[in-house]
Design an enzyme around this catalytic site. Structure first.
Site, short mmCIF file in Angstrom:
data_model
loop_
_atom_site.label_atom_id
_atom_site.label_comp_id
_atom_site.label_asym_id
_atom_site.label_seq_id
_atom_site.Cartn_x
_atom_site.Cartn_y
_atom_site.Cartn_z
N ILE A 65 -1.77 -13.40 -1.98
CA ILE A 65 -0.76 -12.52 -2.13
C ILE A 65 0.74 -12.97 -1.74
O ILE A 65 1.62 -12.46 -2.12
CB ILE A 65 -1.29 -11.37 -1.44
CG1 ILE A 65 -0.27 -10.21 -1.92
CG2 ILE A 65 -1.08 -11.33 0.10
CD1 ILE A 65 -0.72 -8.57 -1.51
N LYS A 113 4.00 -8.25 -2.55
CA LYS A 113 4.66 -9.07 -1.73
C LYS A 113 5.84 -9.93 -2.17
O LYS A 113 7.02 -9.91 -1.61
CB LYS A 113 3.61 -9.68 -0.63
CG LYS A 113 2.32 -9.20 -0.33
CD LYS A 113 3.02 -7.74 0.70
CE LYS A 113 1.73 -7.16 1.14
NZ LYS A 113 2.07 -5.94 1.93
N TYR A 152 -6.15 -9.91 8.65
CA TYR A 152 -5.54 -8.45 8.49
C TYR A 152 -6.72 -7.34 8.26
O TYR A 152 -7.46 -7.18 8.01
CB TYR A 152 -5.28 -8.62 6.73
CG TYR A 152 -4.72 -7.09 6.15
CD1 TYR A 152 -3.53 -6.35 6.83
CD2 TYR A 152 -5.38 -6.63 5.20
CE1 TYR A 152 -3.26 -5.10 6.24
CE2 TYR A 152 -5.08 -5.49 4.42
CZ TYR A 152 -3.80 -4.97 5.22
OH TYR A 152 -3.65 -3.47 4.65
N ASP A 164 -7.30 -15.09 -0.94
CA ASP A 164 -6.18 -13.92 -1.23
C ASP A 164 -4.87 -14.55 -1.04
O ASP A 164 -4.45 -15.02 -0.05
CB ASP A 164 -6.40 -12.90 0.01
CG ASP A 164 -5.35 -11.55 -0.35
OD1 ASP A 164 -4.34 -12.13 -1.04
OD2 ASP A 164 -5.60 -10.62 0.37
#
Length: 341
Positions: A225, A265, A138, A223
Site C-alpha cells: 500500500i 496512502k 499493523y 500488502d
C-alpha cells in the site's frame, strides 16, 4: 437470535492501538481549545500533497462535473455498472502500478479486483487456518483479518538487532508454533514497505520468503500500500518482481502470490475507499470479484480517479513531489526528536 459473530464480546479492537484511539476520541488535542489533549500519532494519513490534487481538480472540471468533452456522463454513471469495475479505471491502475515498480513487473487488468484487501483472506482461508506475519505488524490486522474472517495470525518474531529482517529461522519457528496450536498455515502476509517501520524488504528477504512458500506449498500475500511513497534507498522491490527474477511464473507458486494495494496512502485519499487485489489465480479473482458486490467503489469515484490517473505527466510529478514532501517531513521529525533528548 443473532449470529455468533454478532454475539461475540470482543470486536477485534482490544489491542493497545485501538484503546489509544478511543482515549484520543475522548480528549483530542487542539492548540487553542485543548492544548493538553492527546495527539493522535497512530493514523497513517498523508495530507501533505492534497493541494496538488485540488489544483488538478480545479483545472479539470470535466472530471468533477462528470462530463466528457462537455457531454454529460451522469446517466451512464448513475445506472447499474458491472461489478468488475470500469475498464478505463482498471487499465490506468495497472499502468500506474507498473510505473511505481519501475516497470519491472507488468499487470493484467483482468487479474485486478477492486475490493478491500481482506477479501483475499476469505478466498484463501477459513476458521482454523492461519497466516504468518512478521513483527511488528499493523494492529488493524487483528480486526480486519482475524476478527472478521475467523483466521488466526501467528507472528514471525523479528528482532531490532538485525533491523527486523525476516530470517529463515524465524519463519520456521513461526510455522512450527502454528502447528503446535493445531493451525493449518495457509500463507505468509507481509507489508512491504513495512507498516509501521517504513522499511523495505531486501532481495535476500524476499528470496527467503519465496523459498519458504515453495517448500511449504502456501500462499504469499504482499500488502504494498505504500509502494509509491518510498523516498530513499534501499528501493522498493515488489513480490511480483522478486518472483519474476527467479523465473517462477510457470510454476504453481505463481498462482499463490497475491498483491494488495490502495490509493489511500500514496495519493492520500482514504475517503475514496479505493482498495484492490491483484492475483494470477483465476479462482481467487473470480471469487473476490463476486464478493466485491458487498463493497463496490462508486462509478462516479472510478470515473473521477480514472481521469486523475490517466495523465502520465501528472502522475510522475505528483509522486516525485509527494516523496520529497514526505522525506522533508521525516527529517523535521528526526531533528525535533533529537532536540528532545
Amino acid at each position: 437470535m443473532l449470529s455468533s459473530k454478532a454475539m461475540l464480546d470482543g470486536d477485534g479492537e482490544e489491542s493497545p492501538y485501538f484503546q489509544g484511539w478511543k482515549e484520543y476520541e475522548k480528549n483530542p488535542y487542539d492548540d487553542v481549545q485543548n492544548p493538553t489533549g492527546i495527539i493522535q500519532m497512530g493514523l497513517a494519513e498523508n495530507q501533505l500533497s492534497l493541494d496538488l490534487l485540488k489544483t488538478w481538480i480545479e483545472n479539470n472540471q470535466d472530471a468533477t462535473r462528470l462530463t466528457n468533452n462537455w457531454e454529460s456522463m451522469f446517466q451512464d454513471l448513475a445506472l447499474f455498472q458491472d461489478y468488475h469495475g470500469l475498464p478505463a479505471f482498471k487499465n490506468v491502475l495497472v499502468e500506474f502500478m507498473a510505473e511505481i515498480r519501475g516497470n519491472k513487473a507488468s499487470f493484467d487488468p483482468r487479474n485486478l479486483v477492486l475490493m478491500a484487501g481482506e477479501t483475499l483472506t476469505f478466498c484463501i482461508a477459513e476458521q482454523g487456518d492461519a497466516f504468518l506475519l512478521p513483527t511488528p505488524y499493523y494492529p488493524g490486522y487483528d480486526r480486519d483479518l482475524k476478527w472478521r474472517t475467523g483466521v488466526e495470525l501467528v507472528p514471525i518474531h523479528c528482532s531490532s538487532s538485525n533491523g527486523f529482517k525476516v530470517t529463515k529461522l524465524a519463519l520456521e519457528e513461526a510455522y512450527e508454533h502454528a502447528k503446535k496450536l493445531s493451525l493449518n498455515v495457509k500463507g505468509v502476509l507481509i507489508t512491504n514497505p513495512s507498516k509501521p517501520l517504513g522499511t523495505t524488504m531486501s532481495h535476500v528477504e524476499l528470496d527467503e520468503l519465496i523459498a519458504f512458500a515453495v517448500a511449504k506449498k502456501i500462499h504469499l500475500i504482499s500488502d504494498e500500500i505504500f509502494s509509491g511513497t518510498v523516498f530513499e534507498n534501499p528501493s522498493f522491490i515488489s513480490i511480483i518482481e522478486a518472483v519474476i527474477n527467479r523465473k517462477l511464473q510457470k510454476t504453481d507458486l505463481w498462482s499463490r502470490v497475491h498483491v494488495v494495494y490502495s490509493l489511500s496512502k500514496d495519493f492520500g485519499i482514504p475517503g475514496c475507499r479505493v482498495g484492490m487485489i491483484y492475483s494470477n489465480n483465476e479462482r481467487v479473482v473470480s471469487t473476490a470479484t463476486k464478493m466485491s458486490s458487498y463493497g463496490l467503489i462508486s462509478s462516479q469515484t472510478q470515473y473521477l480517479l480514472s481521469k486523475l490517473l490517466s495523465g502520465k505527466e501528472f502522475r510522475e510529478n505528483y509522486l516525485k513531489e509527494n516523496r520529497n514532501r514526505v522525506k522533508e517531513r521525516r527529517e523535521m521529525m528526526v531533528v525535533g526528536l533529537g532536540e528532545e533528548e
